[in-house]
Design a protein around this motif. Structure first.
Motif, short mmCIF file in Angstrom:
data_model
loop_
_atom_site.label_atom_id
_atom_site.label_comp_id
_atom_site.label_asym_id
_atom_site.label_seq_id
_atom_site.Cartn_x
_atom_site.Cartn_y
_atom_site.Cartn_z
N ALA A 156 -39.55 -97.83 -37.50
CA ALA A 156 -38.18 -98.36 -37.41
C ALA A 156 -37.90 -99.18 -38.66
N ILE A 157 -36.77 -98.88 -39.30
CA ILE A 157 -36.35 -99.66 -40.46
C ILE A 157 -34.87 -100.00 -40.31
N HIS A 158 -34.58 -101.30 -40.38
CA HIS A 158 -33.20 -101.77 -40.21
C HIS A 158 -32.58 -101.24 -38.92
N ALA A 201 -43.11 -85.57 -41.66
CA ALA A 201 -42.95 -84.57 -42.72
C ALA A 201 -42.92 -85.21 -44.11
N TYR A 202 -42.52 -86.48 -44.15
CA TYR A 202 -42.40 -87.18 -45.44
C TYR A 202 -43.74 -87.73 -45.94
N LEU A 203 -44.69 -87.93 -45.03
CA LEU A 203 -45.97 -88.55 -45.38
C LEU A 203 -46.60 -88.05 -46.68
N PHE A 249 -45.35 -86.81 -49.20
CA PHE A 249 -44.48 -86.97 -50.38
C PHE A 249 -44.26 -88.43 -50.76
N HIS A 250 -44.75 -89.36 -49.95
CA HIS A 250 -44.50 -90.78 -50.23
C HIS A 250 -45.19 -91.20 -51.53
N PRO A 251 -44.45 -91.70 -52.51
CA PRO A 251 -45.06 -92.09 -53.80
C PRO A 251 -46.13 -93.16 -53.64
N GLY A 252 -46.06 -93.96 -52.59
CA GLY A 252 -47.04 -95.01 -52.35
C GLY A 252 -48.24 -94.54 -51.55
N GLY A 253 -48.27 -93.25 -51.20
CA GLY A 253 -49.40 -92.68 -50.47
C GLY A 253 -49.23 -92.72 -48.96
N ASN A 276 -51.48 -93.59 -46.62
CA ASN A 276 -52.06 -94.74 -45.92
C ASN A 276 -51.12 -95.94 -45.93
N GLU A 277 -50.43 -96.14 -47.06
CA GLU A 277 -49.45 -97.23 -47.12
C GLU A 277 -48.35 -97.00 -46.08
N LEU A 278 -47.84 -95.80 -46.07
CA LEU A 278 -46.76 -95.46 -45.14
C LEU A 278 -47.21 -95.61 -43.68
N MET A 279 -48.46 -95.22 -43.42
CA MET A 279 -49.00 -95.29 -42.05
C MET A 279 -49.12 -96.73 -41.54
N ARG A 280 -49.09 -97.71 -42.44
CA ARG A 280 -49.14 -99.10 -41.99
C ARG A 280 -47.91 -99.44 -41.15
N SER A 281 -46.85 -98.67 -41.32
CA SER A 281 -45.62 -98.95 -40.56
C SER A 281 -45.48 -98.03 -39.35
N ALA A 282 -46.44 -97.13 -39.14
CA ALA A 282 -46.32 -96.13 -38.06
C ALA A 282 -46.43 -96.77 -36.69
N LEU A 316 -42.40 -104.68 -44.10
CA LEU A 316 -43.26 -104.02 -45.09
C LEU A 316 -42.41 -103.29 -46.12
N PHE A 317 -41.39 -102.62 -45.62
CA PHE A 317 -40.49 -101.87 -46.49
C PHE A 317 -39.80 -102.79 -47.48
N ALA A 318 -39.31 -103.92 -46.99
CA ALA A 318 -38.60 -104.88 -47.84
C ALA A 318 -39.55 -105.50 -48.87
N LEU A 319 -40.81 -105.71 -48.48
CA LEU A 319 -41.79 -106.30 -49.39
C LEU A 319 -42.15 -105.36 -50.52
N THR A 320 -42.18 -104.04 -50.24
CA THR A 320 -42.64 -103.09 -51.25
C THR A 320 -41.52 -102.53 -52.10
N HIS A 321 -40.40 -102.22 -51.48
CA HIS A 321 -39.30 -101.62 -52.26
C HIS A 321 -37.98 -101.69 -51.53
N ALA A 322 -37.41 -102.90 -51.52
CA ALA A 322 -36.13 -103.12 -50.85
C ALA A 322 -35.02 -102.27 -51.47
N TRP A 323 -35.24 -101.83 -52.71
CA TRP A 323 -34.20 -101.06 -53.43
C TRP A 323 -34.15 -99.59 -53.03
N VAL A 324 -35.19 -99.10 -52.33
CA VAL A 324 -35.20 -97.69 -51.93
C VAL A 324 -34.20 -97.47 -50.80
C1 HEM Z 1 -43.28 -96.38 -53.35
C2 HEM Z 1 -40.18 -94.42 -50.17
C3 HEM Z 1 -42.21 -96.97 -46.60
C4 HEM Z 1 -45.41 -98.79 -49.75
C5 HEM Z 1 -42.21 -95.68 -52.80
C6 HEM Z 1 -41.19 -94.98 -53.56
C7 HEM Z 1 -40.34 -94.43 -52.66
C8 HEM Z 1 -40.79 -94.78 -51.34
C9 HEM Z 1 -39.10 -93.60 -53.00
C10 HEM Z 1 -41.10 -94.95 -55.08
C11 HEM Z 1 -40.30 -96.18 -55.47
C12 HEM Z 1 -40.16 -96.40 -56.94
O1 HEM Z 1 -40.96 -95.88 -57.71
O2 HEM Z 1 -39.24 -97.18 -57.31
C13 HEM Z 1 -40.47 -94.92 -48.92
C14 HEM Z 1 -39.74 -94.60 -47.71
C15 HEM Z 1 -40.30 -95.30 -46.71
C16 HEM Z 1 -41.40 -96.07 -47.29
C17 HEM Z 1 -38.55 -93.64 -47.60
C18 HEM Z 1 -39.84 -95.26 -45.28
C19 HEM Z 1 -40.56 -95.10 -44.24
C20 HEM Z 1 -43.23 -97.72 -47.14
C21 HEM Z 1 -44.04 -98.69 -46.44
C22 HEM Z 1 -44.93 -99.19 -47.34
C23 HEM Z 1 -44.70 -98.56 -48.60
C24 HEM Z 1 -43.87 -99.05 -44.97
C25 HEM Z 1 -46.02 -100.22 -47.17
C26 HEM Z 1 -46.63 -100.52 -46.09
C27 HEM Z 1 -45.13 -98.29 -50.99
C28 HEM Z 1 -45.82 -98.66 -52.21
C29 HEM Z 1 -45.18 -97.97 -53.24
C30 HEM Z 1 -44.14 -97.17 -52.65
C31 HEM Z 1 -46.99 -99.62 -52.32
C32 HEM Z 1 -45.51 -98.08 -54.74
C33 HEM Z 1 -46.34 -96.95 -55.21
C34 HEM Z 1 -46.60 -97.07 -56.68
O3 HEM Z 1 -45.64 -97.20 -57.45
O4 HEM Z 1 -47.77 -97.02 -57.07
N1 HEM Z 1 -41.94 -95.55 -51.46
N2 HEM Z 1 -41.47 -95.80 -48.63
N3 HEM Z 1 -43.65 -97.68 -48.45
N4 HEM Z 1 -44.13 -97.39 -51.29
FE1 HEM Z 1 -42.82 -96.59 -49.96
#
Ligand code: HEM
Length: 86
Positions: free
Chosen positions: A25-27, A35-37, A39-43, A45-51, A58-66
């Protein structure tokens, strides 16, 4: 339409915490991010922290601009609602 989307309490969200069935849940919106797992640029395992939980902080801490609203629009499952009182 928005009227057909589910109302999902935390106890139901919690059931979807596996890689092959991953919701977050986000916002206030609940997304099926399975399906997105890969493709997540952060990997994965990072994404699974929010599963299975509210990933807003977590989302706001890592990339509020996405723009998750735009990116995961097709994965929208419903809205996070409070646990119904028994
Ligand atoms: C990077 C999408 C959730 C951790 C990114 C990027 C996108 C993205 C587009 C690249 C951003 C950039 O380069 O400016 C998403 C979407 C999420 C999500 C759609 C919705 C579920 C999360 C969560 C975490 C996370 C929950 C952490 C627990 C990261 C990290 C990066 C990243 C650490 C940086 C990777 C790097 O540049 O090495 N994500 N993300 N993301 N994301 Fe997410």
């Amino acid at each position: 339409g928005v009227e057909s989307l589910a109302r999902i309490p935390p106890s139901v969200l919690k059931l979807h915490n596996k890689k092959n069935d991953a919701w977050t849940a986000i916002h206030g919106k609940v997304y099926n991010m399975t399906a997105y797992l890969p493709f997540h640029p952060g990997g994965e395992n990072e994404l699974m922290r929010s599963a299975g939980r509210d990933g807003t902080k977590l989302f706001a801490l890592t990339h509020a601009w996405v723009n998750v609203d735009f990116m995961l629009d097709d994965c929208l499952v419903g809205f996070l609602v409070p646990e119904p009182s028994s």
